[in-house]
Motif scaffolding. Structure first.
Motif, short mmCIF file in Angstrom:
data_model
loop_
_atom_site.label_atom_id
_atom_site.label_comp_id
_atom_site.label_asym_id
_atom_site.label_seq_id
_atom_site.Cartn_x
_atom_site.Cartn_y
_atom_site.Cartn_z
N GLU A 233 13.52 -3.85 -10.55
CA GLU A 233 12.25 -3.50 -10.65
C GLU A 233 11.54 -3.86 -12.17
N ARG A 234 10.53 -3.32 -11.99
CA ARG A 234 9.81 -3.61 -13.59
C ARG A 234 9.97 -1.82 -14.01
N LYS A 235 9.86 -1.83 -15.40
CA LYS A 235 10.09 -0.74 -15.62
C LYS A 235 8.42 0.32 -15.80
N GLU A 236 7.21 -0.39 -15.67
CA GLU A 236 6.32 -0.26 -15.75
C GLU A 236 5.40 -0.22 -14.04
N ILE A 237 4.43 -0.21 -13.13
CA ILE A 237 4.52 -0.11 -12.07
C ILE A 237 2.54 0.15 -12.47
N LYS A 238 1.93 -1.43 -12.85
CA LYS A 238 0.57 -0.85 -13.33
C LYS A 238 -0.19 -1.31 -12.31
N SER A 239 -0.15 -2.68 -11.48
CA SER A 239 -0.67 -3.24 -10.23
C SER A 239 0.36 -3.11 -9.01
N THR A 240 -0.37 -2.79 -7.91
CA THR A 240 0.55 -3.21 -6.33
C THR A 240 0.12 -4.38 -5.61
N GLU B 244 -2.28 7.17 -8.21
CA GLU B 244 -0.97 6.86 -8.56
C GLU B 244 -1.92 6.14 -10.27
N ASN B 245 -3.10 5.92 -10.34
CA ASN B 245 -3.47 5.11 -11.57
C ASN B 245 -3.34 3.57 -11.25
N LYS B 246 -2.41 2.86 -9.88
CA LYS B 246 -1.77 1.40 -9.65
C LYS B 246 -3.42 0.68 -9.36
N ASP C 297 2.97 -6.69 -10.22
CA ASP C 297 4.32 -5.79 -10.17
C ASP C 297 5.41 -5.62 -9.30
#
Length: 320
Positions: A98-105, A138-140, A195
């Motif tokens: 799992e990536r540390k920072e989820i910017k995009s889903t 969630e700003n994704k 991500d």
């Protein structure tokens, strides 16, 4: 013949013809449903088997790692371990870490290419708009892979970022047909386009009911990792060459592909079931309407005959 009687006869003939069409469509959907259900059941067996195999291999690798570090092998220590780190670099780590920072889903949304399928499409689209709102809160960044023209057109109309679309999937899809979609989704994830990836579709429960489902496909987290799985691996005595890590590097993408294909096949099954139910309902409504119109026609005829008899009697009385 009075205009009202003629109109009723035309309406009855028209509704009967419509009922024949919807009944034919119901039979076609029932046939397709039978085919997809059969293929779905067979593929579920395969998918479960590959999932167990991957779980056994990863559990065995993790247990060996813990033993090498002189750490007690129990469920708590396994749960604490970030097992993706055990394998080092490469596709294996990318698929499970799992990536540390989820910017995009990313959302792979499965809908149909046509209407006349009841609430099949609307159920998915309504739920997806709610998910998009949650992601934005969630700003994704939301990125959609739309499988089915209904979903693609709807999302574009509502200013949703559609980065991939595919229409025209056959009614009983094969793995080879779906493979380009699956490969593109995985490639985009590995290239950092998004991500995490969720597959959103309508799950087939039975011929009369279905349920909206959201499954996290990437990174792969839905595995049974534990001591029991490691023991099962040892009992089965896998013959692994050249090593577990190399085998997993090949198996994990295969597992992801099979899971996504299984979701598309499940969605198609639900679509045919919804179409069959909708056409059955339409046929029943047509039959009911024919019955009501026939009753009106008979009453109108009776009223006409009664009027004519009354006029004849009145005329005869006038001549006396």
């Amino acid at each position: 013949m009075p205009a009202s009687l003629l109109e009723l006869k035309k309406k009855i003939a028209s509704v009967k013809q419509t009922g024949k069409i919807t009944e034919a469509m119901r039979m076609v959907s029932a046939s397709k449903l039978s085919q997809t259900e059969k293929r779905d059941k067979g593929y579920t067996v395969y998918n479960d088997h590959i999932r167990k195999t991957v779980s056994h291999l990863m559990s065995s690798q993790i247990v060996d790692h813990l033993k090498g570090e002189n750490v007690s092998v129990d469920e708590k220590n396994i749960a604490k371990l970030d097992y993706a780190d055990v394998f080092g670099l490469g596709i294996t780590s990318d698929m499970v870490q799992e990536r540390k920072e989820i910017k995009s889903t990313g959302y792979l949304v499965i809908t149909g290419d046509r209407g006349l399928v009841g609430s099949y499409n609307s159920q998915v689209l309504k739920n997806m708009m709610g998910l998009f709102e949650d992601s934005k809160a969630e700003n994704k960044d939301v990125k959609v892979l739309a499988v089915g023209s209904v979903g693609a057109q709807f999302f574009k109309k509502n200013n949703v970022n559609v980065i991939y679309e595919k229409a025209g999937i056959s009614d009983v899809p094969t793995f080879d047909e779906v493979l380009p979609i699956v490969s593109t989704a995985i490639k985009m994830y590995l290239n950092g386009v998004y991500d995490e990836l969720y597959v959103c579709y309508t799950h087939h429960v039975n011929s009369l009911s279905s349920a909206f489902r959201v499954e996290k496909m990437l990174p792969i987290v839905d595995l049974d990792i534990g001591v029991k799985e490691a023991e099962a691996h040892q009992e089965l005595e896998y013959d692994i060459k050249p090593d577990i890590n190399t085998v997993l590097t090949s198996l994990l993408p295969q597992y992801a592909r099979s899971t996504i294909y299984g979701a598309i096949l499940d969605a198609k099954t639900a679509e045919h079931a919804s179409s069959m139910t909708a056409m059955q309902s339409a046929t029943d409504n047509a039959n009911d309407l024919v019955d009501n119109l026939t009753t009106k026609l008979n009453r109108a005829r009776q009223a006409q005959i009664t009027t004519e008899i009354t006029e004849i009697i009145s005329g005869a009385n006038a001549l006396e």
